[in-house]
Design a protein around this motif. Sequence first.
Motif, PDB file in Angstrom:
ATOM      1  N   ILE A 197      37.560  63.759  42.204  1.00 51.92           N
ATOM      2  CA  ILE A 197      38.736  62.875  42.313  1.00 51.92           C
ATOM      3  C   ILE A 197      38.260  61.426  42.381  1.00 51.92           C
ATOM      4  O   ILE A 197      37.596  61.026  43.331  1.00 51.92           O
ATOM      5  CB  ILE A 197      39.590  63.241  43.537  1.00 51.92           C
ATOM      6  CG1 ILE A 197      40.218  64.610  43.290  1.00 51.92           C
ATOM      7  CG2 ILE A 197      40.661  62.189  43.801  1.00 51.92           C
ATOM      8  CD1 ILE A 197      40.980  65.167  44.437  1.00 51.92           C
ATOM      9  N   GLN A 198      38.595  60.689  41.343  1.00 56.52           N
ATOM     10  CA  GLN A 198      38.152  59.288  41.326  1.00 56.52           C
ATOM     11  C   GLN A 198      39.165  58.378  41.992  1.00 56.52           C
ATOM     12  O   GLN A 198      40.363  58.639  41.956  1.00 56.52           O
ATOM     13  CB  GLN A 198      37.979  58.826  39.891  1.00 56.52           C
ATOM     14  CG  GLN A 198      36.802  59.475  39.190  1.00 56.52           C
ATOM     15  CD  GLN A 198      36.842  59.162  37.707  1.00 56.52           C
ATOM     16  OE1 GLN A 198      37.394  58.165  37.280  1.00 56.52           O
ATOM     17  NE2 GLN A 198      36.263  60.062  36.937  1.00 56.52           N
ATOM     18  N   VAL A 199      38.652  57.325  42.565  1.00 58.58           N
ATOM     19  CA  VAL A 199      39.534  56.363  43.238  1.00 58.58           C
ATOM     20  C   VAL A 199      39.228  54.975  42.689  1.00 58.58           C
ATOM     21  O   VAL A 199      38.071  54.603  42.526  1.00 58.58           O
ATOM     22  CB  VAL A 199      39.295  56.370  44.767  1.00 58.58           C
ATOM     23  CG1 VAL A 199      40.176  55.333  45.456  1.00 58.58           C
ATOM     24  CG2 VAL A 199      39.561  57.753  45.354  1.00 58.58           C
ATOM     25  N   GLU A 200      40.279  54.240  42.349  1.00 56.50           N
ATOM     26  CA  GLU A 200      40.061  52.856  41.901  1.00 56.50           C
ATOM     27  C   GLU A 200      41.019  51.943  42.658  1.00 56.50           C
ATOM     28  O   GLU A 200      42.208  52.225  42.752  1.00 56.50           O
ATOM     29  CB  GLU A 200      40.334  52.750  40.391  1.00 56.50           C
ATOM     30  CG  GLU A 200      40.186  51.311  39.876  1.00 56.50           C
ATOM     31  CD  GLU A 200      40.512  51.162  38.376  1.00 56.50           C
ATOM     32  OE1 GLU A 200      40.237  52.118  37.602  1.00 56.50           O
ATOM     33  OE2 GLU A 200      41.062  50.113  38.015  1.00 56.50           O
ATOM     34  N   VAL A 201      40.483  50.875  43.195  1.00 54.01           N
ATOM     35  CA  VAL A 201      41.336  49.889  43.861  1.00 54.01           C
ATOM     36  C   VAL A 201      41.658  48.802  42.843  1.00 54.01           C
ATOM     37  O   VAL A 201      40.759  48.225  42.241  1.00 54.01           O
ATOM     38  CB  VAL A 201      40.634  49.261  45.091  1.00 54.01           C
ATOM     39  CG1 VAL A 201      41.563  48.274  45.793  1.00 54.01           C
ATOM     40  CG2 VAL A 201      40.167  50.324  46.071  1.00 54.01           C
ATOM     41  N   VAL A 202      42.938  48.563  42.638  1.00 52.08           N
ATOM     42  CA  VAL A 202      43.357  47.524  41.683  1.00 52.08           C
ATOM     43  C   VAL A 202      43.814  46.299  42.489  1.00 52.08           C
ATOM     44  O   VAL A 202      44.819  46.362  43.189  1.00 52.08           O
ATOM     45  CB  VAL A 202      44.508  48.044  40.787  1.00 52.08           C
ATOM     46  CG1 VAL A 202      44.948  46.969  39.807  1.00 52.08           C
ATOM     47  CG2 VAL A 202      44.082  49.317  40.071  1.00 52.08           C
ATOM     48  N   PRO A 203      43.052  45.202  42.426  1.00 53.09           N
ATOM     49  CA  PRO A 203      43.382  44.046  43.257  1.00 53.09           C
ATOM     50  C   PRO A 203      44.643  43.328  42.783  1.00 53.09           C
ATOM     51  O   PRO A 203      45.016  43.430  41.608  1.00 53.09           O
ATOM     52  CB  PRO A 203      42.159  43.131  43.109  1.00 53.09           C
ATOM     53  CG  PRO A 203      41.548  43.488  41.797  1.00 53.09           C
ATOM     54  CD  PRO A 203      41.856  44.950  41.574  1.00 53.09           C
ATOM     55  N   GLY A 204      45.277  42.622  43.701  1.00 52.17           N
ATOM     56  CA  GLY A 204      46.487  41.868  43.350  1.00 52.17           C
ATOM     57  C   GLY A 204      46.510  40.533  44.068  1.00 52.17           C
ATOM     58  O   GLY A 204      45.695  40.276  44.941  1.00 52.17           O
ATOM     59  N   THR A 205      47.455  39.703  43.698  1.00 49.50           N
ATOM     60  CA  THR A 205      47.591  38.397  44.366  1.00 49.50           C
ATOM     61  C   THR A 205      48.183  38.613  45.745  1.00 49.50           C
ATOM     62  O   THR A 205      49.299  39.115  45.880  1.00 49.50           O
ATOM     63  CB  THR A 205      48.537  37.484  43.560  1.00 49.50           C
ATOM     64  OG1 THR A 205      47.980  37.327  42.269  1.00 49.50           O
ATOM     65  CG2 THR A 205      48.700  36.132  44.217  1.00 49.50           C
ATOM     66  N   THR A 206      47.427  38.254  46.749  1.00 49.30           N
ATOM     67  CA  THR A 206      47.891  38.472  48.119  1.00 49.30           C
ATOM     68  C   THR A 206      48.869  37.384  48.547  1.00 49.30           C
ATOM     69  O   THR A 206      48.924  36.301  47.935  1.00 49.30           O
ATOM     70  CB  THR A 206      46.684  38.542  49.073  1.00 49.30           C
ATOM     71  OG1 THR A 206      47.142  38.932  50.369  1.00 49.30           O
ATOM     72  CG2 THR A 206      45.965  37.213  49.186  1.00 49.30           C
ATOM     73  N   ALA A 207      49.639  37.680  49.613  1.00 50.90           N
ATOM     74  CA  ALA A 207      50.686  36.756  50.063  1.00 50.90           C
ATOM     75  C   ALA A 207      50.142  35.349  50.306  1.00 50.90           C
ATOM     76  O   ALA A 207      50.789  34.365  49.950  1.00 50.90           O
ATOM     77  CB  ALA A 207      51.349  37.285  51.331  1.00 50.90           C
ATOM     78  N   LEU A 208      48.935  35.245  50.874  1.00 53.82           N
ATOM     79  CA  LEU A 208      48.508  33.882  51.209  1.00 53.82           C
ATOM     80  C   LEU A 208      48.286  33.022  49.988  1.00 53.82           C
ATOM     81  O   LEU A 208      48.618  31.837  49.984  1.00 53.82           O
ATOM     82  CB  LEU A 208      47.310  33.865  52.174  1.00 53.82           C
ATOM     83  CG  LEU A 208      45.919  34.364  51.811  1.00 53.82           C
ATOM     84  CD1 LEU A 208      45.153  33.353  51.000  1.00 53.82           C
ATOM     85  CD2 LEU A 208      45.166  34.651  53.094  1.00 53.82           C
TER      86      LEU A 208
END
Length: 436
Positions: A127-138
Amino acid sequence: MQSNTQKSIKTTAEASASSVSGKIYLVGFGPGSREHMTQRALDVINKADVVIGYSTYIRLVKDLLDDKQVIRKGMTEEIDRCIEAYDQAKQGKVVALVSSGDIGIYGMAGPTYEVLLQSGWTPDSSIQVEVVPGTTALSACAALVGAPLTHDFCSISLSDLLTPWPVIARRIESAAKGDFVIALYNPKSGRRTGQIVEAQKILLRYRSAQTPVAIVKSAYRHKQNIQYTTLDKMSECDIGMLSTVLIGNSSTFMQEQLMITPRGYANKYKDLTGEIHEGEKAGRSLNMGLASWYNCVIEYARQHPEHSFAEIADYFNTTEASVFSAWQQESGPVNGMAVRQLTDITEFEHILNNIEENQPFILKISYRGVELKARLNKSSCVITPDVIALNVNNLDVEIERNRVEHVWEMVSDSKTQWVFSDFEGNRLMSIEVHRQ
Ligand code: SAH
């Protein structure tokens, strides 16, 4: 699209994580608007068989979910969301666990990895896991108010649901002392109304009442709202669950409804495009960079030879260890004293072994204004793997070895002194031997 056969592949209990190849995408979709979502986030949501998220987040991406299996969870069901993601992946499905902003910032990435690791999952399992980053609130909120984060900043969450308040308070205080621009996440909710007031009190002890503050609610969403205020009025403003509070540092200013924290160009250039200040160089550390700061300490020490290391440290509001570091940079003695940092306590042990048997030492320890001075000799000083043990007229003094971060050696014409300092740079004790 979810076919029935796919849906009925093995139940959770039957599924073995090693024999199937599901995938978990941990997706941060940015502040809320489509334009601020990354292409990767769009792609993986498109690919997913199942999308899992807090109901408000699901609503924000609902037009992307047409034919997908959607699992909505409540706000407090975070661990359930992780377990569900794992269960679905174990059935061979492609799962997108979505959250707003960056999923790794006060988001589900951490708890999901924790759940997976606790269940025996490893990164090389099927089972592969990938974190997809995004623009954070700050960064979303900062963009809307100008450029408040152009210098060192930190984020602090005021949520005490999972973090004890003393920990939060200490972080606020440290950020205030360090003159960081601060982004407050989770500043206030229906039930948690006192935290922002407390945070303001702590900050006002260190920062001017006039410090610019911006409160951004629902950045890049329909009900986006921005308020500009000052630190002394901050807690009276309209703040909620969807607000991020940006608090300036000592050089942040407001002009034309823009909140700006200078990057420091004015320290080097006469005006932003103009000449360099005398003595400064482009591409080099400032005159008040690290090297010059050391010089400044040494210059002060030369002008005040009567001052002790502790007094010099006090003058610069720093630790003795920083003064020793500055001193060590000098090639020769300063005020007749040369400073060198020993590699470790073992080096001190060697030095001690080479001192004559009956040579007297003076041990000095001061604690909360009480000075202990004692004469001892080599045989009354024993260094074990755990402690430095000193015995003076039946008084035992023990310093735990792991409390000692550095040992400094100071040599002058009349004496040699070793100072033991802790990890904060403060003196634990010193030992002196005078020349006869
Ligand atoms: N993972 C999210 C943060 C979740 S914590 C991120 O990276 O942005 C929830 C807090 O984030 C809220 O209490 C609020 O302080 C902040 N927040 C999230 N979205 C926001 C938005 N669109 N506008 C302003 N603040 C937001």
